[in-house]
Enzyme design. Structure first.
Site, PDB file in Angstrom:
ATOM      1  CB  CYS A  49     -23.093   0.309  -2.963  1.00  0.00           C
ATOM      2  SG  CYS A  49     -21.560   1.644  -2.318  1.00  0.00           S
ATOM      3  NE  ARG A  92     -17.704   2.564  -1.745  1.00  0.00           N
ATOM      4  CZ  ARG A  92     -17.839   3.927  -2.047  1.00  0.00           C
ATOM      5  NH1 ARG A  92     -18.620   5.128  -1.011  1.00  0.00           N
ATOM      6  NH2 ARG A  92     -17.400   4.962  -2.870  1.00  0.00           N
ATOM      7  CG  HIS A 128      -1.772   0.592   1.025  1.00  0.00           C
ATOM      8  ND1 HIS A 128      -1.998   2.018   0.408  1.00  0.00           N
ATOM      9  CD2 HIS A 128      -3.476   0.683   1.127  1.00  0.00           C
ATOM     10  CE1 HIS A 128      -3.334   2.731   0.665  1.00  0.00           C
ATOM     11  NE2 HIS A 128      -4.348   1.602   0.778  1.00  0.00           N
ATOM     12  CE1 TYR A 144      -3.584   4.674   5.237  1.00  0.00           C
ATOM     13  CE2 TYR A 144      -3.543   2.911   3.679  1.00  0.00           C
ATOM     14  CZ  TYR A 144      -4.697   3.637   4.631  1.00  0.00           C
ATOM     15  OH  TYR A 144      -6.053   3.863   5.216  1.00  0.00           O
TER      16      TYR A 144
END
Length: 850
Positions: free
Chosen positions: A340, A317, A163, A168
């Protein structure tokens, strides 16, 4: 149908049956100790059964000190067995499993015990700066990535993903908008790329050549000064390819700016908003590329793939909302897909909320409860009358029909969908409207008996003779109660959104919550000049962060003027009067639109009719309490699963008991509330609390419960206590001023602790039925002088003569004496040793409280 979407693909040694990936989404399904739970396994297996080719397991920590609880970890060998169990379950159902290797930097701050690592010194306050990671720590983290990758291989994963996005740690180094180092890991692009490339090389070194390495990366930085451009990202992707990356997973967003909205994009963003970025990166790098960004329709996914823009798509989702998304699309059952709508109420909002146990979903109440919510046919089919065809009524009817019951929907208006349909009239929210229409069409296809223009009355109930009755009639707008509220310029927000009122000119919207702000946008789009008046310090306070960012941006873009901290006091012809900063202010307008919330419609006549005919009576959604749509679908679904349970049926034929509780914001009070709410079929819970920000935060997690009520006030005030006691069946008196506050304010302690007890006794006696109310008084070990250290030097330890220096213990002894001598028919003190007994005046025998 959808030939490209469902064509197989091979990436090195990884063979996938189609082009759909379930991305690594934070779920909070992991155990608190960062291990794999059965809940997480069930969640993944359900999506594999639904036809997904590749399940990328969510963010998994590589470094023990910075690993937050409730998220997975691969920072130690002890985590391998649990993850092996997960991959075995995925493989058994024919799926493939990847795992996302992660060091979360600032994001681990959701767990106060986790170490926060940042690329460079980051000032948090004028006094506090988070130090940048050291060279030694950089080497440690790089090693941890490699070690975690090696463990991933042992755990049976088919691929790994590094990632390098979303703030991050690898992204924080790569972006000049975040990395302000001056050593070899900062400054130039080459230096900033050094750490993430070291991570990639270490990961590559620890996996077989046949195992592909994925990299999630932002297409570019958003809202970050000096952030990454798409050309920077393309340049880095080429370097990452040389370092060992095989697949690009192109995302967007960061957690330190308004760019957050791109991480989990809400309904406000266009579907497929990031695909063109992914297509450019694919073209420039020549790498296998996955497209991300509100892809929730198989036709949309097919067009993206068949046009060659990307090689695979992420449907995240979309598979939360419907775990069978892939199979339904492959079989051509597109109309059966539950889509969704990008509300983010259950997924991102729950992930962000530290008190939420795990993510949920408005469209799929079974998310995270796959096993326990398995649809099972009933062996006791019922005729169930549902009053109301909003999404609560529709969800209940659809689930009941799936289980073999015979639901009948009676809707007072000429259409289904209720307020969810109406919400879809607001700007950028047509998908909600379409979802409401879809639920209605689904109910019709299932053969559910739907009767429009049919308000439910006693005669309707007696004619249909249902086995059970569900009140889902919803809520209505709260009326403005100030002088001039009946002026002809005053209009309801729902009438505006429905098109019943067509306004123009200068508009003042009273209420700056979600409905008020969306109504303001709706009016601004139609050429109105809009001012919004909100009594709280902020507008959109009831929106989750991603939607709030989007709505706020559009509010200012539309030229709408939001005014906060203003209390409306009067409406006049041509103006609204408000008080702001202690001064009266006039806001000129042609119309005043009221959007100050909703309250449940009165369903007493329906309950009375059911009680008269011995019919189990249930209330769901806004009919129970005005809240969010996610509460409505969850309650409807859960009721439909349990409606034929004998205990549930028996409780629904009785009135709930009301429990009034003091001290509800303390440790004991919070746990008591949880226990009572877990018995929602039996109790209504009423809590008295002082109005403070701290208490609001404590009670916030309970506010969505339909059987939970807060009365803000002070225990020392008799009128407030009387209001709380009125209608209560039980009074649990837990509240008290305790040490050390009690030691600092002895007089206040006596007034609060003894005074509140006397108020409660007096209020009970003032009721028409005092002998029916049961009082439970909670004492304390301080009455015996044996509290834990530090022990006050003057405490004598005599419960009959407590130390005058221990005002808390003294006040509790006196209060308990007042209860003993109150003359109340039913009371209990925890100082009595008889188990679950009460004292009844004039009787020696104790009776159990029921």
């Amino acid at each position: 149908m959808f030939q490209t979407l469902f064509s197989p693909v091979k990436i090195k040694g990884l063979e996938l049956k189609n082009r759909i990936m379930l991305p690594a989404m934070g779920t909070k399904f992991a155990n608190k100790d960062r291990t794999v739970s059965q809940q997480l396994i069930d969640y993944h297996v359900e999506r594999v059964k639904g036809g997904c080719a590749l399940n990328m397991v969510e963010v998994t920590s590589v470094h023990t000190p910075s690993a937050p609880r409730k998220y997975l970890s691969l920072s130690d060998d002890k985590y391998i067995p649990g993850l092996k169990k997960l991959t075995d379950a995925i493989h058994k159902e024919g799926g493939k499993a990847g795992i996302q290797l992660w060091q979360g930097s600032l994001a681990v701050g959701t767990d106060k015990a986790a170490m926060i690592l940042v690329a460079s010194d980051m000032p948090v306050t004028p006094e506090i700066t988070i130090p940048g990671i050291t060279i030694e720590q950089i080497k440690e983290i790089v090693y941890c990535y490699g070690a975690a990758a090696k463990r991933a291989v042992e755990a049976g994963f088919d691929c790994v993903e590094v990632h390098v996005a979303h703030n991050y740690l690898p992204h924080s180094f790569l972006s000049a908008g975040i990395n302000h180092r001056t050593d070899k890991y900062g400054g130039s692009f080459e230096n900033r790329a050094r750490f993430p490339l070291e991570v990639i090389r270490e990961v590559k070194k620890n996996v077989p050549d046949s195992m592909p390495v994925f990299m999630r990366i932002d297409a570019h930085d958003d809202y970050l000064e000096n952030g990454l451009t798409i050309d920077d990202v393309i340049a880095f992707c080429k370097l990452a390819k040389e370092a060992g990356v095989d697949v690009l997973d192109i995302s967007r967003g960061n957690i330190i700016s308004a760019g957050l909205k791109y991480e989990v994009p809400p309904i406000d963003l266009p579907r497929g908003f990031n695909i063109d970025n992914a297509a450019k990166i694919k073209k420039e790098t020549g790498m296998f590329t996955i497209g991300v960004g509100r892809i929730n329709d198989p036709a949309q996914a097919e067009e993206i793939l068949s046009s060659g823009k990307v090689d695979m798509v992420v449907i995240g989702r979309g598979q939360l909302a419907d775990p069978m998304f892939c199979n339904k699309a492959k079989e051509g059952k597109v109309d059966d897909i539950v889509r969704c709508v990008g509300c983010n109420q259950g997924c991102y909002d729950s992930c962000e909320n530290v008190k939420a146990h795990h993510i949920t979903c408005l469209r799929n109440p079974a998310l995270g409860r796959e096993k326990e919510c398995e649809i099972k046919k009933t062996n006791k089919p019922q005729r169930v009358l549902i009053a109301g065809g909003g999404i609560a009524g529709l969800q209940a009817a659809i689930t009941l029909k799936q289980r073999g019951h015979n639901p009948i929907i009676c809707e007072a208006s000429d259409r289904l969908g209720g307020q969810f349909y109406l919400a879809g009239q607001a700007p950028r929210k047509d998908e909600m409207k379409q979802a409401a229409i879809h639920m209605g069409e689904t109910a019709k296809r299932m053969g559910i008996d739907i009767r429009l223009n049919t308000p439910v009355t006693q005669s309707v109930i007696e004619e249909i003779k249902p086995d059970s009755f569900i009140n889902a009639i919803g809520s209505e707008e709260i009326k403005l109660r100030v002088p001039g509220a009946d002026n002809k310029i005053v209009v309801k927000s729902h009438d505006v959104l429905s098109g019943k009122e067509n306004l123009s000119g200068n508009i003042v919207v009273i209420g700056g919550g979600m409905v008020g702000m969306e109504t303001a946008e709706y009016l601004a789009e139609r050429g109105c000049k809009v001012t919004v008046l909100e009594m709280l310090p902020e507008f959109c306070a009831d929106l989750g962060s991603t939607r709030k960012i989007s709505v706020t941006e559009n509010i200012y873009k539309a030229g709408i003027n939001p005014v906060t901290n203003v209390m409306v006091t009067e409406v006049k012809e041509g103006s609204v009067i408000g008080k702001k900063d202690g001064k009266e202010t006039t806001y000129p307008c042609d119309y005043a639109v009221v959007a100050i919330g909703t309250r449940s419609k009165n369903g007493e006549n329906l309950k009375t009719a059911c009680r008269k005919n011995n019919i189990p009576y249930f209330v769901i959604g806004d009919a129970a309490k005005g809240r969010r749509a996610i509460n409505a679908t969850r309650e409807a679904f859960d009721l439909a699963l349990s409606i034929d349970d004998e205990t549930v049926q028996a409780e629904a034929k009785k009135e709930k008991k009301t429990v009034f509780l003091t001290g509800g914001t303390g440790t004991m009070g919070v746990e008591t509330i949880k226990q009572l709410l877990s018995r929602s079929g039996r109790f209504n819970v009423r809590v008295l609390a002082r109005r403070s920000q701290k208490n609001k935060e404590v009670l916030k997690e309970f506010m969505s419960y339909p059987n939970f009520e807060v009365i803000w006030g002070d225990m020392k005030d008799y009128d407030t206590i009387y209001r709380c006691v009125t209608g209560a069946d039980y009074v649990l008196h837990i509240g008290a001023m305790v040490s050390p506050a009690a030691d600092k304010d002895p007089e206040g302690t006596l007034r609060t602790n003894i005074g509140s007890t006397l108020n409660i006794i007096k209020a009970i006696k003032a009721q028409p039925n005092p002998d029916a109310i049961k009082l439970a008084y909670v004492g304390t070990v301080a009455e015996t002088g044996s509290r834990t250290a530090p022990i006050h030097w003057g405490r004598c330890g005599d419960p009959v003569k407590p130390s005058i220096h221990d005002y808390y213990g003294l006040s509790k002894v006196v209060s308990e004496r007042e209860v003993f001598e109150s003359g109340l028919k039913y009371w209990k003190s925890n100082k009595q040793k008889k188990k679950k007994t009460i004292k009844k005046r004039g009787e020696k025998k104790k009776k159990k409280i029921k």
